[in-house]
Design a protein around this motif. Structure first.
Motif, PDB file in Angstrom:
ATOM      1  N   ILE A 163      46.649 -28.782   1.717  1.00  0.00           N
ATOM      2  CA  ILE A 163      45.780 -27.689   1.293  1.00  0.00           C
ATOM      3  C   ILE A 163      45.359 -26.856   2.501  1.00  0.00           C
ATOM      4  O   ILE A 163      45.267 -25.623   2.424  1.00  0.00           O
ATOM      5  CB  ILE A 163      44.554 -28.235   0.538  1.00  0.00           C
ATOM      6  CG1 ILE A 163      44.993 -28.883  -0.783  1.00  0.00           C
ATOM      7  CG2 ILE A 163      43.541 -27.124   0.262  1.00  0.00           C
ATOM      8  CD1 ILE A 163      43.878 -29.531  -1.563  1.00  0.00           C
ATOM      9  N   THR A 164      45.142 -27.528   3.623  1.00  0.00           N
ATOM     10  CA  THR A 164      44.776 -26.808   4.850  1.00  0.00           C
ATOM     11  C   THR A 164      45.893 -25.861   5.273  1.00  0.00           C
ATOM     12  O   THR A 164      45.643 -24.716   5.657  1.00  0.00           O
ATOM     13  CB  THR A 164      44.473 -27.798   5.984  1.00  0.00           C
ATOM     14  OG1 THR A 164      43.395 -28.647   5.588  1.00  0.00           O
ATOM     15  CG2 THR A 164      44.102 -27.074   7.259  1.00  0.00           C
ATOM     16  N   LYS A 199      42.611 -24.193  -5.670  1.00  0.00           N
ATOM     17  CA  LYS A 199      41.150 -24.201  -5.692  1.00  0.00           C
ATOM     18  C   LYS A 199      40.629 -25.163  -6.768  1.00  0.00           C
ATOM     19  O   LYS A 199      39.655 -25.906  -6.547  1.00  0.00           O
ATOM     20  CB  LYS A 199      40.625 -22.787  -5.969  1.00  0.00           C
ATOM     21  CG  LYS A 199      39.105 -22.680  -6.007  1.00  0.00           C
ATOM     22  CD  LYS A 199      38.648 -21.305  -6.464  1.00  0.00           C
ATOM     23  CE  LYS A 199      38.896 -21.105  -7.949  1.00  0.00           C
ATOM     24  NZ  LYS A 199      38.265 -19.855  -8.466  1.00  0.00           N
ATOM     25  N   THR A 202      40.759 -28.887  -5.685  1.00  0.00           N
ATOM     26  CA  THR A 202      40.056 -29.259  -4.461  1.00  0.00           C
ATOM     27  C   THR A 202      38.631 -29.658  -4.808  1.00  0.00           C
ATOM     28  O   THR A 202      37.862 -28.845  -5.347  1.00  0.00           O
ATOM     29  CB  THR A 202      40.056 -28.093  -3.450  1.00  0.00           C
ATOM     30  OG1 THR A 202      41.408 -27.675  -3.228  1.00  0.00           O
ATOM     31  CG2 THR A 202      39.434 -28.511  -2.140  1.00  0.00           C
ATOM     32  N   ASN A 203      38.265 -30.914  -4.537  1.00  0.00           N
ATOM     33  CA  ASN A 203      36.972 -31.424  -5.026  1.00  0.00           C
ATOM     34  C   ASN A 203      35.777 -31.010  -4.177  1.00  0.00           C
ATOM     35  O   ASN A 203      34.637 -31.070  -4.626  1.00  0.00           O
ATOM     36  CB  ASN A 203      37.020 -32.956  -5.159  1.00  0.00           C
ATOM     37  CG  ASN A 203      37.375 -33.655  -3.855  1.00  0.00           C
ATOM     38  OD1 ASN A 203      36.994 -33.199  -2.776  1.00  0.00           O
ATOM     39  ND2 ASN A 203      38.111 -34.766  -3.948  1.00  0.00           N
ATOM     40  N   GLY A 204      36.011 -30.608  -2.933  1.00  0.00           N
ATOM     41  CA  GLY A 204      34.916 -30.117  -2.110  1.00  0.00           C
ATOM     42  C   GLY A 204      34.001 -31.184  -1.558  1.00  0.00           C
ATOM     43  O   GLY A 204      32.909 -30.888  -1.071  1.00  0.00           O
ATOM     44  N   LYS A 206      34.695 -33.333   0.987  1.00  0.00           N
ATOM     45  CA  LYS A 206      34.806 -33.449   2.431  1.00  0.00           C
ATOM     46  C   LYS A 206      34.512 -32.112   3.095  1.00  0.00           C
ATOM     47  O   LYS A 206      34.609 -31.054   2.470  1.00  0.00           O
ATOM     48  CB  LYS A 206      36.214 -33.916   2.820  1.00  0.00           C
ATOM     49  CG  LYS A 206      36.616 -35.256   2.237  1.00  0.00           C
ATOM     50  CD  LYS A 206      38.045 -35.601   2.631  1.00  0.00           C
ATOM     51  CE  LYS A 206      38.495 -36.919   2.005  1.00  0.00           C
ATOM     52  NZ  LYS A 206      39.907 -37.219   2.338  1.00  0.00           N
ATOM     53  N   THR A 208      36.303 -30.677   5.356  1.00  0.00           N
ATOM     54  CA  THR A 208      37.526 -29.870   5.393  1.00  0.00           C
ATOM     55  C   THR A 208      37.789 -29.222   4.040  1.00  0.00           C
ATOM     56  O   THR A 208      38.301 -28.108   3.970  1.00  0.00           O
ATOM     57  CB  THR A 208      38.740 -30.740   5.788  1.00  0.00           C
ATOM     58  OG1 THR A 208      38.801 -31.892   4.928  1.00  0.00           O
ATOM     59  CG2 THR A 208      38.658 -31.180   7.228  1.00  0.00           C
ATOM     60  N   ASP A 209      37.435 -29.926   2.958  1.00  0.00           N
ATOM     61  CA  ASP A 209      37.595 -29.350   1.623  1.00  0.00           C
ATOM     62  C   ASP A 209      36.739 -28.099   1.471  1.00  0.00           C
ATOM     63  O   ASP A 209      37.180 -27.090   0.907  1.00  0.00           O
ATOM     64  CB  ASP A 209      37.198 -30.365   0.541  1.00  0.00           C
ATOM     65  CG  ASP A 209      38.235 -31.458   0.374  1.00  0.00           C
ATOM     66  OD1 ASP A 209      39.361 -31.276   0.856  1.00  0.00           O
ATOM     67  OD2 ASP A 209      37.912 -32.497  -0.240  1.00  0.00           O
ATOM     68  N   ASN A 212      38.317 -25.307   3.393  1.00  0.00           N
ATOM     69  CA  ASN A 212      39.493 -24.807   2.688  1.00  0.00           C
ATOM     70  C   ASN A 212      39.110 -23.986   1.469  1.00  0.00           C
ATOM     71  O   ASN A 212      39.694 -22.926   1.198  1.00  0.00           O
ATOM     72  CB  ASN A 212      40.395 -25.974   2.262  1.00  0.00           C
ATOM     73  CG  ASN A 212      41.083 -26.630   3.441  1.00  0.00           C
ATOM     74  OD1 ASN A 212      41.351 -25.986   4.447  1.00  0.00           O
ATOM     75  ND2 ASN A 212      41.378 -27.917   3.314  1.00  0.00           N
ATOM     76  N   LEU A 213      38.127 -24.482   0.714  1.00  0.00           N
ATOM     77  CA  LEU A 213      37.667 -23.751  -0.475  1.00  0.00           C
ATOM     78  C   LEU A 213      37.119 -22.384  -0.099  1.00  0.00           C
ATOM     79  O   LEU A 213      37.384 -21.387  -0.789  1.00  0.00           O
ATOM     80  CB  LEU A 213      36.590 -24.558  -1.205  1.00  0.00           C
ATOM     81  CG  LEU A 213      37.074 -25.598  -2.210  1.00  0.00           C
ATOM     82  CD1 LEU A 213      35.892 -26.417  -2.730  1.00  0.00           C
ATOM     83  CD2 LEU A 213      37.802 -24.928  -3.372  1.00  0.00           C
TER      84      LEU A 213
END
Length: 433
Positions: A163-164, A199, A202-204, A206, A208-209, A212-213
């Motif tokens: 995802i990154t 999107k 992506t659970n958000g 972390k 990094t999440d 990324n979001l």
């Protein structure tokens, strides 16, 4: 996008209260489905609906719930034969499209489709695209439209990807979103669909999440702004052929723009008018516009959701329409044709039958002088595509291609679909993008 079809009562009530702007969709009403018949008949009857080209058609008609089971089986067989026996020749985007088409819904007597194996192959092709970008100044093996298809299919079918990395490579100012300095609307639209899927998974949780979001949200917003900046006075988004996928992108991202920025009904009316003018003569063109006209997007792909069958409200012909040439039209026309390579130009005048396409002119010129006007062509989803002229081959790594022009203006139709007219000044030009 895997949405449950059985919501709890409370969830259903809450769903009904979601503000309309979060899912802004306009579509052709059932009373006007007859307007879509030319698209459907083009897809089902065309000689170009074969091999991997059948994937576009299968995906579109399955999303619309238009096919009967016999027609569906014929298309599925063509796609499966191509995927299983010619997979090494497929580009990453072609394989992604095939996966989306085969997995658009679940048939009652589902035959074995090895999704994990196909997705693994797609992942490897996607990694090869990224590797090529590292070696060749950020240029993928294909293009960003196909990379977006890759990510969308990997996302919907639970394939592995970073995802990154996706958030990094789909930065809206990346040169791959532009073609000769112009923002590519269909590429941007496909990227919006892919990023929206990413999107959603992506659970958000972390750090990094969350980063990324945030990046993905900013990318979607920027891409939508760029798409809307290409809106024409008649409502088309980019050109007639990019409008369908642009509509899909706007459907899934309406909370990123003000509803006053886009009159969906105007776009719909213009597209319907263009359908009746015969704008969608190629199956792929018809396939890309149909889902949006029925209020569907590629995010509706769900291999676990039962297929819906038709034709029901549609009048599907099994005989290819016959084009009748007006009796007063001359049987032959004169067309000027040139090959331009940097500062070198070679020109000729050829006679072709009335109703001929650009490719016919090139073939006539080649017959006159094979040295100056030789070329090679290959079949792609949009029909014939010029790969080389005079032995000079287009190359994605160098961002070179053969551009088609008439009277000095670039064409938005392909070599196999642009109909030529008396006195046209056609040109194939060695160009970069």
């Amino acid at each position: 996008m895997r949405q449950s079809h059985q919501l709890p009562l409370l969830g259903l009530l809450l769903f009904s209260l979601i503000p309309r702007q979060l899912c802004e969709i306009c579509e052709v009403s059932k009373n006007n489905y007859a307007d879509l018949n030319p698209l459907i008949n083009t897809m089902i009857n065309s000689k170009y609906t074969k091999g991997i080209q059948a994937a576009n058609v299968l995906l579109s008609l399955r999303l619309g719930g238009i096919l009967n089971q016999c027609q569906e089986q014929q298309l599925i067989q063509q796609v499966k034969l191509t995927v299983y026996y010619k997979d090494s020749t497929l580009t990453s985007g072609q394989l992604a499209l095939a996966i989306l088409a085969l997995g658009a819904c679940k048939m009652p007597d589902e035959t074995s489709i090895r999704y994990p194996k196909l997705v693994k192959k797609l992942r490897n092709k996607f990694k090869a695209e990224i590797k090529n970008m590292g070696k060749h100044n950020g240029n993928p093996l294909t293009n960003y439209y196909q990379l977006s298809l890759d990510v969308l299919a990997l996302c919907l079918f639970r394939g592995k990807f970073s995802i990154t990395k996706v958030a990094k490579i789909f930065e809206p100012e990346n040169k791959n979103f532009y073609f000769k300095g112009q923002f590519s609307v269909d590429t941007g639209a496909m990227a919006v669909l892919a990023l929206t899927c990413v999107k959603n998974i992506t659970n958000g949780k972390k750090k990094t999440d969350m980063e990324n979001l945030n990046n993905i949200n900013n990318h979607i917003k920027s891409l939508i702004e760029k798409i809307l900046s290409q809106k024409k006075e008649n409502g088309l988004l980019g050109n007639i052929y990019s409008t369908g996928e642009a509509m899909q992108a706007l459907f899934v991202s309406s909370d990123y723009y003000n509803e006053s920025k886009w009159d969906c009904q105007q776009t719909l009316d213009t597209v319907i008018m263009e359908i009746h003018k015969g704008a969608f003569r190629i199956p792929t063109a018809a396939a890309q516009i149909l889902p949006a006209l029925m209020g569907k997007t590629y995010l509706n792909v769900n291999k676990d959701s039962p297929c819906v069958y038709g034709p029901g409200d549609f009048n599907i012909s099994t005989v290819e329409p016959i084009t009748v040439t007006p009796p007063l039209s001359p049987s032959q026309i004169q067309v000027n044709y040139s090959v331009v390579i940097i500062k070198e130009t070679h020109s000729t005048t050829v006679s072709v039958a009335n109703g001929s396409v650009f490719l016919d002119v090139m073939e006539a010129a080649q017959e006159k002088n094979a040295t100056l006007f030789s070329f090679t062509v290959e079949e792609r989803s949009w029909g014939p595509y010029i790969t080389s002229v005079q032995g000079l081959t287009a190359n994605n790594n160098n961002r070179t291609f053969w551009e088609l022009l008439n009277n000095g203006q670039p064409l938005d139709q392909g070599v196999g679909s642009y109909i030529v007219h008396e006195g046209d000044n056609l040109e194939v030009r060695w160009s970069t993008y």
